[in-house]
Enzyme design. Structure first.
Site, PDB file in Angstrom:
ATOM      1  CG  HIS A 163     -26.090  41.531  -3.878  1.00  0.00           C
ATOM      2  ND1 HIS A 163     -25.867  42.882  -3.752  1.00  0.00           N
ATOM      3  CD2 HIS A 163     -24.864  40.942  -3.899  1.00  0.00           C
ATOM      4  CE1 HIS A 163     -24.565  43.111  -3.706  1.00  0.00           C
ATOM      5  NE2 HIS A 163     -23.929  41.941  -3.785  1.00  0.00           N
ATOM      6  CD  GLU A 181     -29.371  40.580  -7.084  1.00  0.00           C
ATOM      7  OE1 GLU A 181     -30.123  41.192  -6.300  1.00  0.00           O
ATOM      8  OE2 GLU A 181     -28.260  40.996  -7.436  1.00  0.00           O
TER       9      GLU A 181
END
Length: 334
Positions: free
Chosen positions: A120, A182
């Site tokens: 992500h 992330e």
């Protein structure tokens, strides 16, 4: 815990997923690149003991360069959503989550892949983060420590969302172990070379660690700072229109993981007033002003930090694994 070595099952199957959000482009381009590299390796026909599945999770959203088509795919992996009845007009992502669960899971099943790493990006200034549902999954935490050591120039944090496996909602919860990697800051719909490269290097080190673990190496224990999510804070809103009335204060913007104290400036209203943090304890803000969270009513999240001791680990021997399988089989019969 001292110097006791914890023995854990081998990790023969790992999934690397990109495009769960179709406009988070580091993962999209990295998985495409890994798929290309895989083709070349296939042609050489070298047997790799580790099976790595590369997955582009939300192809329709990728095509449109949008986070999702009908609904956020990364909220579709609770037990309820994976197992409930499917209406004829089901959102695309609900259907897709079941396909992914069939490929990588089923969630909670011994057949599930051993490790899911879901890629992500965030618009927030968060560096490289692991986001996981456990603060005692020694596999994920050892991988995190390995990346910290191998990539000392990249700020790195381990975020813990304290949610049960039944309630866990994201793609990485489908594997026996799993985390979201992330990386930010990067605008959605944009790929920045430095962010892409950090992700690529992080994934290589993760896969290297799994190979080293499977080969029988003992990893020493140590500690990891864990940021446990405590709460989300929404933007101030107009009670009638529900429009936001303030933005993140300049003194907070881009200061993810810098301690926020009670009475610190937090928002600046559009008329120019400063609104202060009203909490009763200092906490660590993250996902500050994340673009995709405006629609979720989240201006930032707040975490408590604590140090977790992790034990030394190594892979189980064949004998241990056989014994475990028999134990599992007898549990199933009960």
């Amino acid at each position: 815990m001292g110097n006791k070595v914890v023995c854990l099952p081998r990790l023969p199957r790992v999934a690397v997923c990109g495009g769960t959000h179709g406009n988070e482009l580091s993962g999209v381009y990295l998985v495409r690149e890994l798929l290309k590299a895989e083709k070349k390796v296939m042609e050489k026909e070298e047997e790799e003991p580790l099976s790595v599945l590369m997955v582009l999770s939300n192809p329709r959203a990728m095509q449109q360069c949008r986070r999702y088509v009908d609904t956020d795919l990364n909220r579709c992996f609770t037990h309820a959503k994976l197992n409930g009845p499917i209406p004829d007009d089901a959102p695309y992502e609900i259907i897709r989550s079941r396909e992914l669960n069939a490929t990588l899971g089923p969630k909670g099943n011994p057949e599930a892949v051993d490790l899911v790493c879901d890629l992500h990006n965030t618009t927030a200034n968060m560096g490289l983060c692991f986001i996981a549902y456990s603060d005692c999954d020694w596999i994920c935490m050892h991988i995190f420590r390995h990346l910290q050591r191998q990539m000392p120039d990249v700020p790195m944090r381990y975020i813990h969302f304290d949610v049960s496996n039944k309630e866990s909602y994201s793609l990485d919860s489908v594997g026996k172990h799993g985390f979201a990697m992330e990386i930010g800051p990067q605008p959605h719909g944009v790929v920045r070379s430095n962010i892409y490269t950090a992700m690529k290097v992080g994934v290589q080190h993760m896969l290297d660690w799994v190979r080293i673990f499977n080969s029988g190496t003992i990893f020493e224990g140590g500690c990891v700072d864990v940021f446990t999510m405590i709460k989300h804070i929404d933007y101030p809103r107009d009670s009638e229109t529900r429009n936001i009335t303030a933005a993140i204060h300049p003194q907070v913007q881009d200061r993810d993981f810098c301690l926020l104290h009670p009475e610190d400036p937090l928002f600046q209203t559009f008329s120019g007033e400063t609104l202060r943090y009203k909490g009763n304890e200092p906490l660590y803000p993250f996902f500050i002003n994340e673009c995709a969270y405006y629609e979720k009513g989240i201006a930032l999240s707040l975490a408590r930090k604590r140090r977790v001791m992790i034990p030394a680990i190594r892979v189980q021997t064949e004998q241990q694994q056989q014994a475990n399988k028999q134990e599992f089989a007898s549990e199933e019969e009960e």
